[in-house]
Design an enzyme around this catalytic site. Structure first.
Site, PDB file in Angstrom:
ATOM      1  CG  HIS A   1      -1.452  -1.553   1.396  1.00 23.18           C
ATOM      2  ND1 HIS A   1      -1.055  -2.225   2.506  1.00 23.18           N
ATOM      3  CD2 HIS A   1      -2.447  -2.141   0.951  1.00 23.18           C
ATOM      4  CE1 HIS A   1      -1.563  -3.192   2.464  1.00 23.18           C
ATOM      5  NE2 HIS A   1      -2.630  -3.442   1.633  1.00 23.18           N
TER       6      HIS A   1
ATOM      7  N   GLY B   1      -8.472  11.888   5.885  1.00 25.86           N
ATOM      8  CA  GLY B   1      -8.838  10.708   5.258  1.00 25.86           C
ATOM      9  C   GLY B   1      -8.719  11.078   3.795  1.00 25.86           C
TER      10      GLY B   1
ATOM     11  NE  ARG C   1      -4.736  -0.352  -2.898  1.00 23.59           N
ATOM     12  CZ  ARG C   1      -5.730  -1.380  -3.115  1.00 23.59           C
ATOM     13  NH1 ARG C   1      -6.873  -0.757  -3.027  1.00 23.59           N
ATOM     14  NH2 ARG C   1      -5.727  -2.532  -3.481  1.00 23.59           N
TER      15      ARG C   1
ATOM     16  CB  VAL D   1      -6.541  16.761  10.511  1.00 23.43           C
ATOM     17  CG1 VAL D   1      -5.591  17.225  11.641  1.00 23.43           C
ATOM     18  CG2 VAL D   1      -5.727  16.359   9.586  1.00 23.43           C
ATOM     19  N   GLY D   2      -9.792  15.592  10.722  1.00 24.21           N
ATOM     20  CA  GLY D   2     -11.034  15.101   9.956  1.00 24.21           C
ATOM     21  C   GLY D   2     -11.982  15.752  10.032  1.00 24.21           C
TER      22      GLY D   2
ATOM     23  CG  ASP E   1     -22.530  16.407   8.811  1.00 28.04           C
ATOM     24  OD1 ASP E   1     -21.405  16.422   8.554  1.00 28.04           O
ATOM     25  OD2 ASP E   1     -23.160  15.382   9.007  1.00 28.04           O
TER      26      ASP E   1
HETATM   27  N1  HPA Z   1     -21.059  10.652   9.858  1.00 29.64           N
HETATM   28  C1  HPA Z   1     -19.932   9.967   9.896  1.00 29.64           C
HETATM   29  N2  HPA Z   1     -18.684  10.566   9.503  1.00 29.64           N
HETATM   30  C2  HPA Z   1     -18.848  11.825   9.166  1.00 29.64           C
HETATM   31  C3  HPA Z   1     -20.021  12.434   9.377  1.00 29.64           C
HETATM   32  C4  HPA Z   1     -21.301  11.804   9.682  1.00 29.64           C
HETATM   33  O1  HPA Z   1     -22.443  12.344   9.675  1.00 29.64           O
HETATM   34  N3  HPA Z   1     -19.789  13.964   9.083  1.00 29.64           N
HETATM   35  C5  HPA Z   1     -18.463  13.838   8.616  1.00 29.64           C
HETATM   36  N4  HPA Z   1     -17.861  12.793   8.785  1.00 29.64           N
END
Ligand code: HPA
Length: 236
Positions: free
Chosen positions: A4, A20, A43, A88-89, A205
């Site tokens: 990988h 990610g 990849r 970091v996400g 969100d």
């Molecule tokens: N769920 C899972 N992962 C996420 C979400 C979510 O609502 N928003 C951003 N990453």
């Protein structure tokens, strides 16, 4: 070299940021690193090494979800000698007190994933952040006036819950404030191999109020999160 990752031992710094998204890894390297060098593109899961404030640092994309992250993190630790891993996400919000753009420092990570059941027999292992990284991130976020919450994150294998918010069951009322898809596996591997890990997410969100961040706001808050993570990574 692994199936990988075609980087050579020594190509990664001991401190690695883990978004990610591969294009976010590229953006982090090109926006923040001094002298970024591409070290992996197998990849298209891009990895770069450079420096931040004169100290070596790397970024490696993990892909989405705990199985994918586990491959990159296992190899970063065991093949490339990574010692400090900072995811970091972005995450969804499970508590109305957490506003879009707020940072969540994942103090612990609850999960529905089989990946954290492996090897624990009758026990429910509690994946937790490294305390030193968590403390440093909280202190720096506070000093910079960033809105943040330290708490329990859900790392779920399911993005589209058939039951919507009800699918999270009793977790929100037990203080689980956000949902993403990677932190629990990162913390479990860090514990297993004796390295340090922390997950920092921007809440994009809210699953309760349905409020979402727009593209422009996303970029500004990602900048805050990445500079915070880089400072924590190099111990600035
Ligand atoms: N769920 C899972 N992962 C996420 C979400 C979510 O609502 N928003 C951003 N990453």
């Amino acid at each position: 070299m692994t199936p990988h990752n075609h980087a050579k031992p020594g190509d990664y710094a001991e401190a690695v940021l883990l978004p990610g998204d591969p294009l976010r890894a590229k953006w982090i390297a090109e926006t923040f690193f001094e002298a970024p060098k591409l070290v992996n593109s197998v990849r298209n899961c891009l990895g770069y090494t450079g420096s931040w404030k004169g100290k070596p640092v790397s970024v490696q994309a993990t892909g989405m979800g705990q199985p994918s992250l586990s491959i990159y993190v296992h190899e970063l630790i065991n093949v490339y000698g990574a010692k400090t891993l900072l995811r970091v996400g972005t995450c969804g919000g499970l508590n109305a007190k957490v506003k879009v753009r707020d940072l969540i420092l994942a103090q612990a990570a609850t999960t529905d994933s089989a990946i954290v059941k492996d090897r624990f027999g009758p026990y429910n292992f509690a994946p937790i952040a490294d305390f030193g990284l968590l403390r440093a991130a909280a202190e720096k976020a506070e000093a910079a006036g960033m809105r943040f919450h330290a708490g329990n994150m859900l790392s779920s294998d399911i993005f589209y819950h058939a039951d919507g918010f009800a699918g999270y069951g009793a977790l929100p009322e037990h203080g689980v404030i956000g949902v993403e898809m990677e932190a629990a596996a990162l913390y479990t591997l860090a514990a297993r191999f004796g390295v340090k890990a922390l997950t920092i997410c921007t809440m994009t969100d809210c699953l309760i109020t349905k409020e979402e961040i727009n593209a422009e706001e996303r970029q500004t808050s990602l900048k805050d999160m990445v500079t915070l993570a880089l400072d924590v990574a190099i111990g600035a």
